[in-house]
Every structure is written in structure tokens, then in C-alpha cells.
Design an enzyme around this catalytic site. Structure first.
Site, PDB file in Angstrom:
ATOM      1  N   ARG A 139       0.927  -1.368   0.275  1.00  0.00           N
ATOM      2  CA  ARG A 139      -0.274  -0.012   0.413  1.00  0.00           C
ATOM      3  C   ARG A 139       1.151   1.085   0.352  1.00  0.00           C
ATOM      4  NH1 ARG A 139      -3.376  -4.700   2.294  1.00  0.00           N
ATOM      5  NH2 ARG A 139      -4.895  -3.770   1.182  1.00  0.00           N
ATOM      6  N   ASP A 168      -0.389  -6.530  -3.507  1.00  0.00           N
ATOM      7  CA  ASP A 168      -1.626  -5.225  -3.350  1.00  0.00           C
ATOM      8  C   ASP A 168      -2.290  -4.988  -4.725  1.00  0.00           C
ATOM      9  OD1 ASP A 168      -4.013  -4.687  -2.369  1.00  0.00           O
ATOM     10  OD2 ASP A 168      -3.280  -6.293  -1.205  1.00  0.00           O
ATOM     11  N   HIS A 239      -6.456  -8.906  -4.786  1.00  0.00           N
ATOM     12  CA  HIS A 239      -5.860  -7.456  -4.375  1.00  0.00           C
ATOM     13  C   HIS A 239      -4.705  -8.223  -5.727  1.00  0.00           C
ATOM     14  CE1 HIS A 239      -6.947  -6.854  -0.077  1.00  0.00           C
ATOM     15  NE2 HIS A 239      -7.762  -8.167   0.164  1.00  0.00           N
ATOM     16  N   ASP A 301      -6.671 -13.409   0.360  1.00  0.00           N
ATOM     17  CA  ASP A 301      -7.996 -13.334   1.338  1.00  0.00           C
ATOM     18  C   ASP A 301      -9.368 -12.125   0.681  1.00  0.00           C
ATOM     19  OD1 ASP A 301      -5.766 -11.319   1.014  1.00  0.00           O
ATOM     20  OD2 ASP A 301      -6.686 -10.168   2.295  1.00  0.00           O
ATOM     21  N   GLU A 302     -10.236 -11.851   0.663  1.00  0.00           N
ATOM     22  CA  GLU A 302     -10.865 -10.881   0.116  1.00  0.00           C
ATOM     23  C   GLU A 302     -10.988 -11.193  -0.896  1.00  0.00           C
ATOM     24  OE1 GLU A 302     -10.786  -7.371   3.847  1.00  0.00           O
ATOM     25  OE2 GLU A 302      -9.370  -7.491   2.021  1.00  0.00           O
ATOM     26  N   TRP A 368      -7.102 -14.510  10.876  1.00  0.00           N
ATOM     27  CA  TRP A 368      -7.089 -12.912  10.347  1.00  0.00           C
ATOM     28  C   TRP A 368      -8.781 -12.134  11.672  1.00  0.00           C
ATOM     29  CZ3 TRP A 368      -9.627  -8.906   7.980  1.00  0.00           C
ATOM     30  CH2 TRP A 368     -10.227  -9.369   6.416  1.00  0.00           C
ATOM     31  N   ASP A 395      -2.081  -1.408  12.612  1.00  0.00           N
ATOM     32  CA  ASP A 395      -2.840  -0.093  12.107  1.00  0.00           C
ATOM     33  C   ASP A 395      -4.087   0.704  12.399  1.00  0.00           C
ATOM     34  OD1 ASP A 395      -3.732  -2.024  10.996  1.00  0.00           O
ATOM     35  OD2 ASP A 395      -4.757  -0.635   9.193  1.00  0.00           O
ATOM     36  N   TRP A 443      -1.399  -3.203   8.607  1.00  0.00           N
ATOM     37  CA  TRP A 443      -1.344  -2.495   7.273  1.00  0.00           C
ATOM     38  C   TRP A 443      -0.627  -1.243   7.290  1.00  0.00           C
ATOM     39  CZ3 TRP A 443      -2.141  -6.340   3.757  1.00  0.00           C
ATOM     40  CH2 TRP A 443      -2.328  -7.618   4.888  1.00  0.00           C
ATOM     41  N   THR A 444      -0.750  -0.532   5.445  1.00  0.00           N
ATOM     42  CA  THR A 444      -0.084   0.320   5.665  1.00  0.00           C
ATOM     43  C   THR A 444      -0.962   1.430   4.683  1.00  0.00           C
ATOM     44  OG1 THR A 444       1.432  -0.018   3.617  1.00  0.00           O
ATOM     45  CG2 THR A 444       2.262  -0.312   5.998  1.00  0.00           C
ATOM     46  N   GLU A 445      -2.288   1.422   4.647  1.00  0.00           N
ATOM     47  CA  GLU A 445      -2.820   2.741   3.737  1.00  0.00           C
ATOM     48  C   GLU A 445      -2.919   3.781   4.704  1.00  0.00           C
ATOM     49  OE1 GLU A 445      -5.245  -1.484   3.787  1.00  0.00           O
ATOM     50  OE2 GLU A 445      -4.392  -0.689   4.981  1.00  0.00           O
TER      51      GLU A 445
END
Length: 535
Positions: A139, A168, A239, A301-302, A368, A395, A443-445
Site C-alpha cells: 500500500r 496488492d 488484491h 483473502d477478500e 485474521w 494500524d 497494514w499501511t494504507e
């Protein structure tokens, strides 16, 4: 009273001191030479001493096969003796010795002229064999030197796994020589969300960067010298928009995409084609050549199903494979790559969604979405690490203060992470699978730099490290807090860590006016419990 973090399993002070000076020497058994070399470099930088070898050295690393793996015994009297059965144990003994010397011992240059150690006997070992932290460099790209520094600080806390989230929707960070457009196109985006994506605000500033294969080999070697295993993550089949932007044939036909500029869950996913599967096998071949970890994470994931439900190819592929719906393609895609890893002697790491759609044989499951996915995987005989979002996502905001920068997620306080247990208290099940340990996720958003990562991670990661290492039967938050402040905070400062003060952020750590997205875990659980199914 000691101030060590993580706390050792046994500490017995004898009330005296041992002075060290420029004549200090260091020796080791051949089996522990790596730990000695690291220690001489680290303490030599902090003291300015040569620290030569000598037959009757001041500090001796002794091989002792009776010491548990990763454990050590540290005895300080008229000399220093560190006994261990492995390089890892000797290294952790050396880290403890550094802490006992005071914050100046963690600096990169000499500022002290007097050095003393308390006389003591310490017997120590880890609670868990897997003590991890995940760092998202996709991110926001984190330059190599900042990653190396992060590894150094993690190692000082006796963590032994760094999970690197390398790909991602918003960026591809690993050089793949067979597919150069992954970094030529996929490693940068034209702009980024500023704050929560729901606010719809963008910064208008290009962002990017990637690691060459030489950079990553350096990171792996640097980490290995500190007994840290680096697990790379190549996230599929969701992702993946950065990869699709670089190679459109990986996605839905006739739908060119750019590297995503938004945060959140993305409806664009890989098409489950032989082309995409072979592409990622090629990628994994190069990744396996760089990283020596027994695990390579495939994410998983997702994965929204809208694109596949609208894709004639995906619908037909699901039918041909005998699935009732396209949901089966999720597990199938990950399974194809997991099989490829297995053929090369590696195992797949996956996020716990894969428990819903078919776990690959031998996979390591990172739970998670709470504990449930991990418990389900344990019941099926899989290895598991716990990293529940509401407990170990660093985060997430650290308090309810309005001054918290970009306040997102659940309130996750220092005390809350210190009280984390990898298995719920009520669970007494005897599982065929193995709980290897746990992992904090960063996580680094909203963490755009090493300074922001420092703020989010520390001192909460210091508390988590103690949970992963120390005896749970002697764990008390008041005791930890007394060791943390000021002694361990001074150590963090000496290492250059810009941690969050215990009473809230410094003015320059705040980001007023940047929108967050606050969540309340208790309320979400209540809403879920009260939800009425639609007939």
C-alpha cells in the site's frame, strides 16, 4: 527488579555489578560464532571497542545441547557466560545482555565511557516458536533501509518472523525478471486516497517503488543474521489489480485497468485461466529463488465473486471443475499455486478465508477474521498462527482520543494487546493441528512512512513481543508498564524509534483534518447477533 522486555522466564539478581571496559574480549564455541559476530559488531559500534577474541574472554558464548531450542542461560558474575544450543538462543542471550547494559548499548555510536552489568543468572526461552509481525509494503512502499531498521528493532524484541506483504491492488514491490512490467507499470500509482476511502479525497501525488531481487536477498540475509525468517506474500486471486494493470491478460478480457488508487476491497480479481495460473507459477519460481522461508504466502483473502459470476469463462470453468458455484474457483486457484510450491519443497501460507473454500495440503493458516478460522483449521490438522483483526492489527487506533492520526478501526490500546491470548480462554480443545504462535499485522494504507509505522507499532509491538515470548503465568500489565517506562522507551529512543507517547501523540504526530473510519467491535458483534436473516 529488572526492566527487560520481553521478560525472561527466570531472573535472579545477586546485588553486585560487573564493569566492562575497552579490554573486554568475546569468544564463542564454533556452533555459536554467528551470534558472537553479530554481538561484536553491535556492541563495538555502541562502545567504540574492538572486542577481540581471547582464550579466557570477558564474555563467552558456550554451546550447551541441554538448553531448549531458542533458549539461553545468561550468567553474569566476574565474567559473562551465555549458554545456548543454537545460534538463535545465543543471539537472544546477546540481546538480553545489550538491554542490561542500558539504552546507550543500542546506539550506533559511542556516547558513554562507563559500562556496568548487574550480576545475575537468567534462564530464558520462548513461549511460541512463531513470533511474527507482518509489514505491508504494497500500500505504501517502505524503502529498503527502513525495512532493515525495522528488522533490527523487531530482533531486539526477540521476534523471529517478518511477513512481507509485497503485492496488492495498489502496488507490486518485487522485481520479477521474466515479467518486467510488474514493476515498470505495477510498482507505482498516480495518486492515493488521503485518509479513509469513504471520504473520497485523493492526494494527487504519484507514489511508488520496488525492491530489486538483490535488495530482497539483502533483506533476507540481514534478517537471517538476526534469526528472523522472511515470509513473502504474493496475494492471489484478489488484491491483484497492480499485476492486472501491468499484464491485462491476467484479468477480465476487454477490461484494461490502472494500478488502483483507492483503499478497500476491490471487485477486480484475476481470471481463473491457465494463463494466469502459469504466470503466477513463474512468479513464484523467482520468489522461491530469493526467499528461503519454508512458507510462501499466497494471501487468498477478500475475493469478491461478482466478476466471476458475470464471466462466461469463469462460470464454465466452475462447472467443468464440478463446483456448484464460482466460489469454488477461489480455493482452486490458490490450490494450483500451493501444489506448485509443494513440488519445490515449500508450503503455502494463506489467510483464513481459504478455510471456507478448501485449504491446500500443509498450508499455514493466518487467522485474521477473529479466532474462528484458526480454530477450524486446527480442527482439520493444519498449522495456525493467530492474528485477529480486533486484537493485533497495529494500524488500528490506539485510543479514543480525537488527536489520534487518521483514527481507523477498533480502539486497540497498549493494555489490550498486552492482554491478548492466542487461544480464547474458554477454548480447551485438543486439536490435531498445531498453534505455532501469533503475529501482529501492520497494514499501511494510512502509514505513509517509517515514522508513521513507528508510531503505529511501538510500544504496542513491545507488549506483543512479551506475549509471544514470556511466561503467561507471570504476566501482569502493571509490571510490564513499570519496565516499559522509562527504561524500554529509552531503549526505543536510542534505536531511533519514533514511538507513540503513552499519554497520546506529539503535536507533530497528529494529522488533523484527515478522515478516519472508526469502528466499535462490541457494537459490530451486537449488530451481527441481532441481524435477522432475510427469508
Amino acid at each position: 527488579m529488572h526492566t527487560l522486555i520481553p521478560a525472561p522466564w527466570s531472573y535472579s539478581g545477586t546485588g553486585s555489578t560487573l564493569a566492562l571496559d575497552a579490554a573486554t574480549s568475546v569468544s564463542s564455541a564454533p556452533e555459536l560464532a554467528g551470534a558472537r559476530r553479530w554481538f561484536v559488531r553491535a556492541l563495538g559500534a555502541a562502545t567504540g571497542w574492538d572486542l577481540p577474541t581471547a582464550p579466557a574472554a570477558t564474555i563467552t558464548f558456550v554451546f550447551d545441547a541441554s538448553v531448549p531450542a531458542e533458549g539461553y542461560t545468561l550468567a553474569i558474575d566476574t565474567a559473562v557466560r551465555i549458554a545456548a544450543s543454537s545460534e538463535a538462543g545465543a543471539f537472544y542471550g546477546a540481546q538480553t545482555l545489550r538491554q542490561l547494559l542500558g539504552p546507550a548499548a543500542l546506539r550506533q555510536g559511542s556516547i558513554e565511557s562507563s559500562w556496568e552489568l548487574p550480576t545475575t543468572v537468567i534462564t530464558d526461552r520462548p513461549r511460541f516458536g512463531y513470533r511474527g509481525v507482518m509489514l505491508d509494503v504494497a500500500r505504501h512502499f517502505i524503502p529498503k533501509n527502513d525495512v532493515l531498521r525495522f528488522i533490527d528493532v523487531a530482533a531486539a524484541h526477540k521476534l523471529n518472523v517478518l511477513h512481507l506483504h509485497l503485492t496488492d491492488d495498489q502496488g507490486w514491490r518485487v522485481e520479477i525478471k521474466k515479467y518486467p512490467r510488474l514493476t515498470e507499470v505495477g510498482a507505482w500509482r498516480k495518486e492515493s486516497n488521503r485518509g479513509a476511502w469513504r471520504a473520497g479525497i485523493f492526494d494527487g501525488t504519484p507514489h511508488g517503488g520496488f525492491y530489486t531481487q538483490a535488495d530482497l536477498r539483502e533483506i533476507v540475509a540481514f534478517a537471517a543474521a538476526r534469526n528472523i525468517t522472511v515470509i513473502p506474500e504474493i496475494d492471489v486471486p484478489g488484491h491483484s489489480q497492480a499485476a492486472i494493470a501491468a499484464y491485462p491478460e491476467l484479468g477480465l478480457a476487454g477490461k484494461p485497468l490502472e494500478v488502483w488508487t483507492r483503499w478497500g476491497i476491490n471487485p477486480n480479481v484475476l481470471e481463473p485461466t491457465p494463463v494466469a495460473v502459469q504466470f503466477y507459477k513463474d512468479v513464484l519460481d523467482e520468489v522461491m529463488d530469493i526467499f528461503d522461508s519454508p512458507w510462501i504466502s499466497l494471501g487468498g483473502d477478500e475475493v469478491p465473486l461478482d466478476q466471476w459470476n458475470a464471466s462466461p469463462y469463469a462460470l464454465q470453468a466452475a462447472a467443468d471443475l464440478g463446483y456448484d458455484s464460482v466460489a469454488g474457483l477461489h480455493g482452486w486457484f490458490v490450490g494450483q499455486l500451493a501444489d506448485h510450491l509443494h513440488l519445490h519443497g515449500r508450503k503455502a501460507g494463506v489467510w483464513d478465508e481459504i478455510t471456507d473454500v478448501g485449504l491446500p495440503d500443509g498450508a499455514l493458516v493466518a487467522s485474521w477474521r477473529g479466532f474462528e478460522g484458526g480454530l477450524a483449521a486446527l480442527a482439520k490438522g493444519y498449522d495456525v498462527v493467530m492474528c485477529p483483526e480486533h486484537k493485533l492489527y497495529l494500524d488500528h487506533r490506539q485510543s479514543a482520543l480525537e488527536s489520534e492520526p487518521i483514527p481507523v478501526g477498533f480502539v486497540t490500546t497498549l493494555e489490550a494487546v498486552y492482554n491478548f491470548e492466542p487461544l480464547p480462554d474458554a477454548d480447551g480443545g485438543d486439536y490435531p493441528g498445531r498453534l505455532l504462535g501469533a503475529q501482529a499485522n501492520i497494514w499501511t494504507e494510512h502509514l505513509t512512512s517509517a515514522r508513521r509505522i513507528d508510531y503505529a507499532a511501538f510500544p504496542r509491538l513491545s507488549a506483543i513481543a512479551e506475549v509471544f515470548w514470556s511466561n503467561p503465568d507471570t504476566r501482569y500489565y502493571a509490571d510490564f508498564h513499570a519496565r516499559l517506562s522509562p527504561a524500554h522507551l529509552d531503549r526505543l529512543a536510542a534505536m531511533g524509534v519514533e514511538f507513540r507517547p503513552l499519554d497520546g501523540p506529539h503535536p507533530w504526530q497528529q494529522l488533523p483534518g484527515v478522515a478516519g473510519w472508526k469502528r466499535d467491535y462490541d457494537q459490530e458483534q451486537l449488530d451481527s447477533a441481532l441481524a435477522v436473516p432475510v427469508p
